[in-house]
Scaffold this motif. Structure first.
Motif, PDB file in Angstrom:
ATOM      1  N   THR A 144      -3.849  55.058 -15.690  1.00 13.50           N
ATOM      2  CA  THR A 144      -4.601  54.941 -17.200  1.00 13.50           C
ATOM      3  C   THR A 144      -3.222  54.914 -18.046  1.00 13.50           C
ATOM      4  OG1 THR A 144      -6.397  56.563 -16.356  1.00 13.50           O
ATOM      5  CG2 THR A 144      -6.147  56.111 -18.740  1.00 13.50           C
ATOM      6  N   TYR A 145      -3.573  53.591 -18.808  1.00 15.28           N
ATOM      7  CA  TYR A 145      -2.714  53.387 -19.680  1.00 15.28           C
ATOM      8  C   TYR A 145      -3.147  53.765 -21.134  1.00 15.28           C
ATOM      9  CZ  TYR A 145       0.023  50.327 -16.988  1.00 15.28           C
ATOM     10  OH  TYR A 145       0.852  49.702 -15.742  1.00 15.28           O
ATOM     11  N   ARG A 146      -2.272  54.246 -22.236  1.00 12.75           N
ATOM     12  CA  ARG A 146      -2.881  54.660 -23.471  1.00 12.75           C
ATOM     13  C   ARG A 146      -2.254  53.651 -24.495  1.00 12.75           C
ATOM     14  NH1 ARG A 146      -0.596  59.610 -24.459  1.00 12.75           N
ATOM     15  NH2 ARG A 146       0.379  59.275 -26.641  1.00 12.75           N
ATOM     16  N   THR A 147      -3.536  53.184 -25.366  1.00 12.00           N
ATOM     17  CA  THR A 147      -3.224  51.991 -26.344  1.00 12.00           C
ATOM     18  C   THR A 147      -3.174  52.867 -27.720  1.00 12.00           C
ATOM     19  OG1 THR A 147      -4.378  50.549 -24.868  1.00 12.00           O
ATOM     20  CG2 THR A 147      -3.334  49.733 -27.012  1.00 12.00           C
ATOM     21  N   GLU A 148      -2.356  52.720 -28.368  1.00  8.06           N
ATOM     22  CA  GLU A 148      -2.319  53.541 -29.645  1.00  8.06           C
ATOM     23  C   GLU A 148      -2.207  52.635 -30.784  1.00  8.06           C
ATOM     24  OE1 GLU A 148      -0.658  58.026 -29.536  1.00  8.06           O
ATOM     25  OE2 GLU A 148       0.428  56.448 -28.582  1.00  8.06           O
TER      26      GLU A 148
ATOM     27  N   LEU B 261      12.079  57.319 -26.766  1.00  8.65           N
ATOM     28  CA  LEU B 261      11.231  57.814 -25.795  1.00  8.65           C
ATOM     29  C   LEU B 261      11.620  59.203 -25.333  1.00  8.65           C
ATOM     30  CD1 LEU B 261      10.690  54.784 -23.406  1.00  8.65           C
ATOM     31  CD2 LEU B 261       8.686  56.159 -24.485  1.00  8.65           C
ATOM     32  N   ASN B 262      10.995  60.133 -25.070  1.00  8.36           N
ATOM     33  CA  ASN B 262      11.212  61.553 -24.570  1.00  8.36           C
ATOM     34  C   ASN B 262      11.634  61.719 -22.955  1.00  8.36           C
ATOM     35  OD1 ASN B 262      11.518  64.326 -24.421  1.00  8.36           O
ATOM     36  ND2 ASN B 262       9.432  64.862 -24.480  1.00  8.36           N
ATOM     37  N   ILE B 263      12.547  60.774 -22.634  1.00  6.91           N
ATOM     38  CA  ILE B 263      12.840  60.877 -21.239  1.00  6.91           C
ATOM     39  C   ILE B 263      14.134  61.900 -21.085  1.00  6.91           C
ATOM     40  CG2 ILE B 263      14.009  59.331 -19.439  1.00  6.91           C
ATOM     41  CD1 ILE B 263      12.993  57.035 -21.086  1.00  6.91           C
TER      42      ILE B 263
ATOM     43  N   PRO C 248       1.343  55.183 -17.245  1.00 12.87           N
ATOM     44  CA  PRO C 248       1.654  56.509 -16.634  1.00 12.87           C
ATOM     45  C   PRO C 248       3.069  57.200 -16.695  1.00 12.87           C
ATOM     46  CG  PRO C 248       0.579  55.083 -14.963  1.00 12.87           C
ATOM     47  CD  PRO C 248       0.695  54.320 -16.278  1.00 12.87           C
ATOM     48  N   ARG C 249       3.321  58.307 -16.665  1.00 10.52           N
ATOM     49  CA  ARG C 249       4.878  58.755 -16.668  1.00 10.52           C
ATOM     50  C   ARG C 249       5.057  59.053 -15.086  1.00 10.52           C
ATOM     51  NH1 ARG C 249       6.980  59.235 -21.932  1.00 10.52           N
ATOM     52  NH2 ARG C 249       5.406  58.467 -23.235  1.00 10.52           N
ATOM     53  N   GLU C 250       6.450  58.885 -14.990  1.00 14.23           N
ATOM     54  CA  GLU C 250       7.131  58.691 -13.570  1.00 14.23           C
ATOM     55  C   GLU C 250       8.213  59.359 -13.676  1.00 14.23           C
ATOM     56  OE1 GLU C 250       5.463  54.362 -11.923  1.00 14.23           O
ATOM     57  OE2 GLU C 250       7.258  54.450 -13.271  1.00 14.23           O
TER      58      GLU C 250
ATOM     59  N   ALA D  53      13.243  62.223 -16.084  1.00 15.02           N
ATOM     60  CA  ALA D  53      11.634  62.608 -15.822  1.00 15.02           C
ATOM     61  C   ALA D  53      10.834  62.092 -17.108  1.00 15.02           C
ATOM     62  CB  ALA D  53      11.481  63.939 -15.651  1.00 15.02           C
ATOM     63  N   ASN D  54       9.615  61.844 -17.021  1.00 10.50           N
ATOM     64  CA  ASN D  54       8.857  61.602 -17.911  1.00 10.50           C
ATOM     65  C   ASN D  54       9.106  59.920 -18.495  1.00 10.50           C
ATOM     66  OD1 ASN D  54       6.403  62.418 -19.552  1.00 10.50           O
ATOM     67  ND2 ASN D  54       8.151  62.712 -21.500  1.00 10.50           N
ATOM     68  N   VAL D  55       9.243  59.108 -17.648  1.00 13.41           N
ATOM     69  CA  VAL D  55       9.647  57.696 -17.757  1.00 13.41           C
ATOM     70  C   VAL D  55       8.353  57.051 -17.801  1.00 13.41           C
ATOM     71  CG1 VAL D  55      11.031  55.724 -17.174  1.00 13.41           C
ATOM     72  CG2 VAL D  55      11.662  57.899 -16.826  1.00 13.41           C
ATOM     73  N   PRO D  56       8.019  56.313 -18.980  1.00  9.86           N
ATOM     74  CA  PRO D  56       6.995  55.345 -18.844  1.00  9.86           C
ATOM     75  C   PRO D  56       6.787  54.330 -17.859  1.00  9.86           C
ATOM     76  CG  PRO D  56       7.850  54.994 -20.932  1.00  9.86           C
ATOM     77  CD  PRO D  56       8.585  56.093 -20.174  1.00  9.86           C
ATOM     78  N   GLY D  57       5.778  54.198 -16.958  1.00 13.13           N
ATOM     79  CA  GLY D  57       6.057  52.876 -15.933  1.00 13.13           C
ATOM     80  C   GLY D  57       5.619  51.877 -16.872  1.00 13.13           C
ATOM     81  N   TYR D  58       5.216  51.733 -17.909  1.00 11.63           N
ATOM     82  CA  TYR D  58       5.195  50.824 -18.841  1.00 11.63           C
ATOM     83  C   TYR D  58       5.107  51.021 -20.259  1.00 11.63           C
ATOM     84  CZ  TYR D  58       3.500  46.221 -21.023  1.00 11.63           C
ATOM     85  OH  TYR D  58       3.417  45.291 -21.731  1.00 11.63           O
TER      86      TYR D  58
END
Lengths: 244, 303
Positions: free
Chosen positions: A179-183, A118-120, A60-62, A85-90
């Motif tokens: 929720t984590y997204r695996t692509e 990453l779009n941070i 999730p983004r934090e 902003a928009n930093v992924p937690g993982y």
């Protein structure tokens, strides 16, 4: 004329992603229980067409703040900071070999492939120059990598035979819940020809989840309970010491 | 065996925590101190976020103080009237302290503040204890009797004097109130009981007889740390009850051994040793503050 028009339209139509790649996880949930020290999650799949495989996992983004120490009166303290902003937690990326399969910069940015893409975004640049903002951004990514929140191909992808592939990624004990997204992407000749996503749920369960929820949702009660437990423990300790 | 702490949000070795609690417990039994001023920095050194270390330590001190005060109460060594004024000040002080704590956390300077407070207070108290311990050692050897300390003139001049029968004192009620507020603020900011400031303050600033000092100090500490625990839970959600319980367990067992050990060893030598330990912890914290850090960057917690 009509036929030519339709032909031109079809020429420019975006390709439909055929199910050229499929993937799944050994478990779609990571339960943070009392004995949690991190979990290795296994991903496996098959590519029906020829190409290279890239695996991405994003939490999730934090919004995170990065602080930089400076010196004053001989003492080091946090003198500067910047919020992003928009930093992924993982974040984890995995591919076979040492080099990422070639892709256009546009694709890399759109899908946020590789930590540098990453779009941070800074929340407030505080009038700092773009170079300073960029240095903070780089530092943030570096720090996240150091604390295992970002895994930059630490577990390389394994290809088995022509079609099968597998990799694993480590969810550390300080990973955020959500929720984590695996692509998985199938890349051929510099283009993404197929993709699939599968979810991963990280949650706290068991007694520590209850404690956490209690602490945050019923803070006043939690405080009173903490005091109560401590007072009783102190009383029992005193009684036990007396008997000896 | 590793345990995941729900509020600290990290996994630590349960045995390390028990051992830490035990070690500090032995020290508290041996020297008659709360141990918070040693435990909090040690928790921080272990990797537990400073905010959680401070708040959870307040929780643990409630337990050890309750245990201690019961023993002293049975011997009639608690001045409840004086304790009442001290704790009134303490409640105001510790609430104020928790609010200051929140503000500092928001601007990212809480770690600095905690370290600075520790360096200043540990350094001052450590030096004073060391000097006092050495002087007592020398004067005992020479056979001189120590004079009973009198409160300084400015305290004697404070208005609204009332009688404190147990301490055999006639002193302004503002004196214990003010001391209480000061110690309360520090207590909330540093995660300590405050005994190591309270006890000298009671002896030298108020002139209380030593027999009543420890019991009364513990009595006050219970309420001040309970108050800090409550507000840290309610405002900041930084109290980790799991961590507190583990430390507690080690602590009460350790305190038992410490007390028994204390009966066998020389009092003055132990005081000098404690002063040396306090100065060592102070030195380490100071060192960490002035030495260029390995990593100039750090990330604040997620929002």
């Amino acid at each position: 004329m009509k036929k030519l028009f339709i032909f031109v339209l079809l020429f420019f139509a975006t390709p439909v992603f055929a199910s050229g790649i499929t993937a799944s996880l050994d478990s779609h949930t990571v339960a943070i229980t009392i004995y949690f020290t991190g979990n290795e999650v296994l991903l496996f799949g098959a590519a029906e067409e020829a190409g290279d495989v890239i695996v991405l996992v994003q939490g999730p983004r934090e919004t995170r703040t990065i602080r930089k120490k400076g010196r004053a009166f001989g003492v080091w303290y946090n003198s500067e900071s910047m919020e992003f902003a928009n930093v992924p937690g993982y974040y984890a990326i995995s591919y076979s070999g040492d080099n990422l399969p070639s892709l256009s910069k546009g694709d890399l940015l759109r899908h946020e492939i590789l930590p540098e893409n990453l779009n941070i975004q800074p929340v407030n640049t505080k009038g700092q120059s773009p170079e300073v903002v960029e240095s903070f951004r780089q530092a943030l990514i570096e720090q996240l990598e150091q604390q295992n929140s970002i895994a930059n191909n630490t577990n390389k992808l394994e290809r088995l035979g022509d079609n099968l592939f597998r990799t694993s990624f480590f969810i550390p004990s300080n990973a955020p819940i959500g929720t984590y997204r695996t692509e998985v992407f199938l890349v051929s000749e510099g283009k993404i020809i197929s993709a699939q996503a599968t979810p991963l749920f990280v949650s706290k369960t068991g007694i520590e989840a209850h404690i956490y929820n209690f602490a945050y949702n019923y803070s006043a009660f939690y405080g009173v309970m903490a005091i109560f437990i401590a007072a009783i423990a102190g009383y029992i300790a005193n009684e036990a010491m007396r008997k000896r | 065996m590793y345990i995941y702490l729900p509020i600290a949000e990290i996994s630590v070795n349960a045995f390390v925590l028990l051992g830490l609690g035990g070690m500090v417990g032995i020290m508290s039994g041996l020297f008659g101190v709360g141990g918070g001023f040693l435990m909090t920095p040690l928790l921080i050194f272990l990797g537990i976020p400073p905010a959680v270390s401070v708040a959870t330590e307040s929780n643990q001190i409630v337990a050890s103080s309750v245990s201690g005060v019961l023993a002293h109460w049975r011997r009639g060594n608690v001045d409840f009237k004086m304790g009442g004024f001290l704790l009134a000040g303490g409640l105001i002080g510790s609430t104020l302290g928790v609010v200051i704590f929140s503000i500092l956390q928001d601007i990212g300077q809480i770690d600095l503040m905690i370290s600075l407070c520790y360096v200043v207070f540990l350094g001052t108290i450590g030096c004073l204890m060391f000097v006092e311990g050495v002087n007592t050692f020398i004067s005992t050897k020479k056979g001189r009797i120590k004079r009973k300390p009198h409160p300084p003139r400015w305290i004697k001049a404070m208005p609204m004097k009332i009688r404190f029968r147990k301490s055999k004192l006639y002193i302004s009620l503002f004196a214990p109130l003010a001391i209480g507020v000061f110690v309360g603020v520090l207590s909330a900011l540093m995660g300590v009981g405050g005994g190591f400031i309270m006890v000298p303050a009671m002896i030298y600033l108020l002139g209380m007889p030593t027999s009543v000092v420890i019991g009364t100090s513990l009595f006050q500490i219970i309420f001040v740390t309970a108050n800090a625990t409550f507000f840290q839970s309610y405002l900041n959600q930084t109290v980790d009850v799991m961590l507190a319980l583990l430390l507690l367990l080690g602590g009460v067992i350790g305190a038992q051994f410490g007390t028994r050990l204390g009966d066998k060893v020389n009092g003055e030598k132990m005081r000098i040793l404690l002063a040396a330990i306090v100065l060592a912890v102070c030195g380490k914290l100071l060192f960490d503050l002035v030495i260029e850090p390995n990593n100039l960057y750090s990330i604040a917690g997620a929002k």
